[in-house]
Design a protein around this motif. Sequence first.
Motif, mmCIF file in Angstrom:
data_model
loop_
_atom_site.group_PDB
_atom_site.id
_atom_site.type_symbol
_atom_site.label_atom_id
_atom_site.label_comp_id
_atom_site.label_asym_id
_atom_site.label_seq_id
_atom_site.Cartn_x
_atom_site.Cartn_y
_atom_site.Cartn_z
ATOM 1 N N PRO A 1 1.649 -2.442 -6.278
ATOM 2 C CA PRO A 1 1.789 -2.023 -7.686
ATOM 3 C C PRO A 1 1.637 -3.168 -8.682
ATOM 4 O O PRO A 1 1.090 -2.968 -9.775
ATOM 5 C CB PRO A 1 3.203 -1.426 -7.727
ATOM 6 C CG PRO A 1 3.452 -0.949 -6.338
ATOM 7 C CD PRO A 1 2.767 -1.942 -5.454
ATOM 8 N N ALA A 2 2.110 -4.368 -8.324
ATOM 9 C CA ALA A 2 2.005 -5.500 -9.250
ATOM 10 C C ALA A 2 0.551 -5.843 -9.541
ATOM 11 O O ALA A 2 0.193 -6.170 -10.682
ATOM 12 C CB ALA A 2 2.724 -6.720 -8.669
ATOM 13 N N ILE A 3 -0.317 -5.738 -8.526
ATOM 14 C CA ILE A 3 -1.734 -6.022 -8.730
ATOM 15 C C ILE A 3 -2.386 -4.879 -9.503
ATOM 16 O O ILE A 3 -3.210 -5.106 -10.403
ATOM 17 C CB ILE A 3 -2.442 -6.265 -7.381
ATOM 18 C CG1 ILE A 3 -1.922 -7.561 -6.743
ATOM 19 C CG2 ILE A 3 -3.960 -6.326 -7.564
ATOM 20 C CD1 ILE A 3 -2.542 -7.895 -5.405
ATOM 21 N N ALA A 4 -2.015 -3.638 -9.174
ATOM 22 C CA ALA A 4 -2.547 -2.483 -9.906
ATOM 23 C C ALA A 4 -2.199 -2.595 -11.386
ATOM 24 O O ALA A 4 -3.044 -2.341 -12.257
ATOM 25 C CB ALA A 4 -1.993 -1.185 -9.322
ATOM 26 N N ASN B 1 -0.765 -14.938 -8.317
ATOM 27 C CA ASN B 1 -1.967 -15.702 -7.970
ATOM 28 C C ASN B 1 -3.250 -14.905 -8.183
ATOM 29 O O ASN B 1 -4.342 -15.470 -8.166
ATOM 30 C CB ASN B 1 -1.909 -16.147 -6.505
ATOM 31 C CG ASN B 1 -0.809 -17.156 -6.261
ATOM 32 O OD1 ASN B 1 -0.426 -17.894 -7.158
ATOM 33 N ND2 ASN B 1 -0.282 -17.171 -5.049
ATOM 34 N N TYR B 2 -3.129 -13.614 -8.324
ATOM 35 C CA TYR B 2 -4.307 -12.734 -8.390
ATOM 36 C C TYR B 2 -4.919 -12.741 -9.791
ATOM 37 O O TYR B 2 -4.203 -12.656 -10.789
ATOM 38 C CB TYR B 2 -3.909 -11.304 -8.022
ATOM 39 C CG TYR B 2 -5.037 -10.307 -8.164
ATOM 40 C CD1 TYR B 2 -5.949 -10.117 -7.137
ATOM 41 C CD2 TYR B 2 -5.196 -9.575 -9.343
ATOM 42 C CE1 TYR B 2 -6.990 -9.213 -7.276
ATOM 43 C CE2 TYR B 2 -6.239 -8.668 -9.491
ATOM 44 C CZ TYR B 2 -7.138 -8.502 -8.451
ATOM 45 O OH TYR B 2 -8.179 -7.617 -8.585
ATOM 46 N N PRO B 3 -6.267 -12.797 -9.854
ATOM 47 C CA PRO B 3 -7.202 -13.056 -8.759
ATOM 48 C C PRO B 3 -7.508 -14.544 -8.654
ATOM 49 O O PRO B 3 -7.529 -15.242 -9.673
ATOM 50 C CB PRO B 3 -8.445 -12.273 -9.189
ATOM 51 C CG PRO B 3 -8.417 -12.347 -10.692
ATOM 52 C CD PRO B 3 -6.964 -12.379 -11.093
ATOM 53 N N ASP B 4 -7.759 -15.009 -7.465
ATOM 54 C CA ASP B 4 -8.101 -16.419 -7.294
ATOM 55 C C ASP B 4 -9.472 -16.597 -6.648
ATOM 56 O O ASP B 4 -9.827 -17.686 -6.204
ATOM 57 C CB ASP B 4 -7.030 -17.158 -6.486
ATOM 58 C CG ASP B 4 -6.839 -16.581 -5.087
ATOM 59 O OD1 ASP B 4 -7.643 -15.700 -4.685
ATOM 60 O OD2 ASP B 4 -5.889 -17.001 -4.404
ATOM 61 N N ALA C 1 -8.828 1.499 -6.248
ATOM 62 C CA ALA C 1 -8.731 0.516 -5.180
ATOM 63 C C ALA C 1 -8.367 1.275 -3.904
ATOM 64 O O ALA C 1 -8.011 2.461 -3.964
ATOM 65 C CB ALA C 1 -7.671 -0.528 -5.511
ATOM 66 N N PRO C 2 -8.449 0.632 -2.751
ATOM 67 C CA PRO C 2 -7.999 1.318 -1.533
ATOM 68 C C PRO C 2 -6.524 1.696 -1.620
ATOM 69 O O PRO C 2 -5.762 1.085 -2.368
ATOM 70 C CB PRO C 2 -8.226 0.267 -0.436
ATOM 71 C CG PRO C 2 -9.235 -0.670 -1.003
ATOM 72 C CD PRO C 2 -8.976 -0.709 -2.477
ATOM 73 N N ALA C 3 -6.124 2.691 -0.861
ATOM 74 C CA ALA C 3 -4.717 3.079 -0.816
ATOM 75 C C ALA C 3 -3.877 1.886 -0.365
ATOM 76 O O ALA C 3 -4.302 1.084 0.476
ATOM 77 C CB ALA C 3 -4.527 4.240 0.158
ATOM 78 N N GLY C 4 -2.693 1.764 -0.940
ATOM 79 C CA GLY C 4 -1.798 0.686 -0.543
ATOM 80 C C GLY C 4 -1.889 -0.565 -1.389
ATOM 81 O O GLY C 4 -1.267 -1.580 -1.062
ATOM 82 N N LEU C 5 -2.665 -0.519 -2.478
ATOM 83 C CA LEU C 5 -2.733 -1.680 -3.362
ATOM 84 C C LEU C 5 -1.342 -1.947 -3.930
ATOM 85 O O LEU C 5 -0.692 -1.035 -4.451
ATOM 86 C CB LEU C 5 -3.713 -1.410 -4.511
ATOM 87 C CG LEU C 5 -3.907 -2.554 -5.517
ATOM 88 C CD1 LEU C 5 -4.707 -3.689 -4.874
ATOM 89 C CD2 LEU C 5 -4.605 -2.058 -6.782
ATOM 90 N N PRO D 1 -6.561 -3.506 0.964
ATOM 91 C CA PRO D 1 -5.994 -3.222 -0.368
ATOM 92 C C PRO D 1 -5.384 -4.474 -1.009
ATOM 93 O O PRO D 1 -4.168 -4.550 -1.216
ATOM 94 C CB PRO D 1 -4.929 -2.167 -0.061
ATOM 95 C CG PRO D 1 -4.461 -2.491 1.319
ATOM 96 C CD PRO D 1 -5.685 -2.994 2.053
ATOM 97 N N ASP D 2 -6.247 -5.416 -1.330
ATOM 98 C CA ASP D 2 -5.759 -6.683 -1.882
ATOM 99 C C ASP D 2 -6.257 -6.938 -3.305
ATOM 100 O O ASP D 2 -6.008 -7.993 -3.880
ATOM 101 C CB ASP D 2 -6.166 -7.843 -0.982
ATOM 102 C CG ASP D 2 -7.674 -7.912 -0.742
ATOM 103 O OD1 ASP D 2 -8.421 -7.130 -1.384
ATOM 104 O OD2 ASP D 2 -8.114 -8.734 0.080
ATOM 105 N N GLY D 3 -6.973 -5.948 -3.883
ATOM 106 C CA GLY D 3 -7.462 -6.109 -5.241
ATOM 107 C C GLY D 3 -8.811 -6.779 -5.348
ATOM 108 O O GLY D 3 -9.330 -6.947 -6.466
#
Length: 327
Positions: A265-268, A29-32, A259-263, A88-90
């Motif tokens: 991996p699929a979004i990164a 879904n990213y980014p929406d 990005a913040p820590a914890g993003l 950390p949501d992108g």
Amino acid sequence: MKLRSLLRAIACLPLGLGLATALPTRAENYPDRTIRMIVPYTPGGSIDTVGRLVAEQLQRLLGQPIVIENTPGASGLLGSLAVKKAKPDGYTLLFNASSQTYLPLVVKKPTYDAQRDFTPVGQIGYVPLIVAVHKDVPARTMKDFVALARQNPDKYTWATSGLGTTSHLSEEMVNRALGLKMEIVAYKGAVPQLTDVAGGHVSAAISPMPGVMPFVQGGHLRPLAVTSKARVASMPDVPTLAESGMPGFELLSWYGIWAPAGLPPAIANKLNAAIGQAVQTPALKSRFDELSFVPTRSTPEEFRRLIEGDIAKIGKAVRDANIQIDF
């Protein structure tokens, strides 16, 4: 199908398949919605210029607006901390230079860990810095300028875009390597830094090419050397610092997105793929050529290794030169 029957059917699927099928991953879904990209310096400098060029291509590829938010202050620290604290949501990203990695190496009390507190998304590219002086400084070469600064230790000064930046580290290293005692005056970004040198309020600066070139082309600043290993094709008559009394010297300003820590991996990885496409678009490559900016493609892991290597290399230089600042 009734809810109970649907849940029973999902439960019977192989482990992990049911939820993946019923609930699409966030990366799908990213980014929406709109993405916020923080640039931790004032508008108009090298980092801001390149960041806006990249954001323009990324929003086209990702299909969502990317809003640049300039958050200058404390040598980029304020903007970096804003990203560190974000979810950390992108949807909150940091566009910064190698100073993102160097700053914790030089401050007495680090406020973030460059490796632990951020997710490296992708490197954008790199660019040399230029040693430039005000047009009225009577020096045509780096050798001339060094002689003047040694003869007049209180007369000539450096301007830096911020403490802990590549600009600042370069000036500290030149001072120590060439035996200069030039004071370093800190600014909140490359634009005020270079504007004051162009105005004659400060004698010289070492700053990335994209920001310096308009002042050079306008006749306000004179380039004396570049910080790359080899001369720059667009300025073949300007020698390197390595040719100008500092053998083996090379320090480049490289840019990237964090990005913040914890993003996840699929979004990164999705962002990284878009970055790889963006830096190869003809329109962007053309502008990069004008800025003498060399685009690069890297995976998040390759970017992480670059950061790790620079921390080791620059950290040693910082310790050897005893460079330390206190906010």
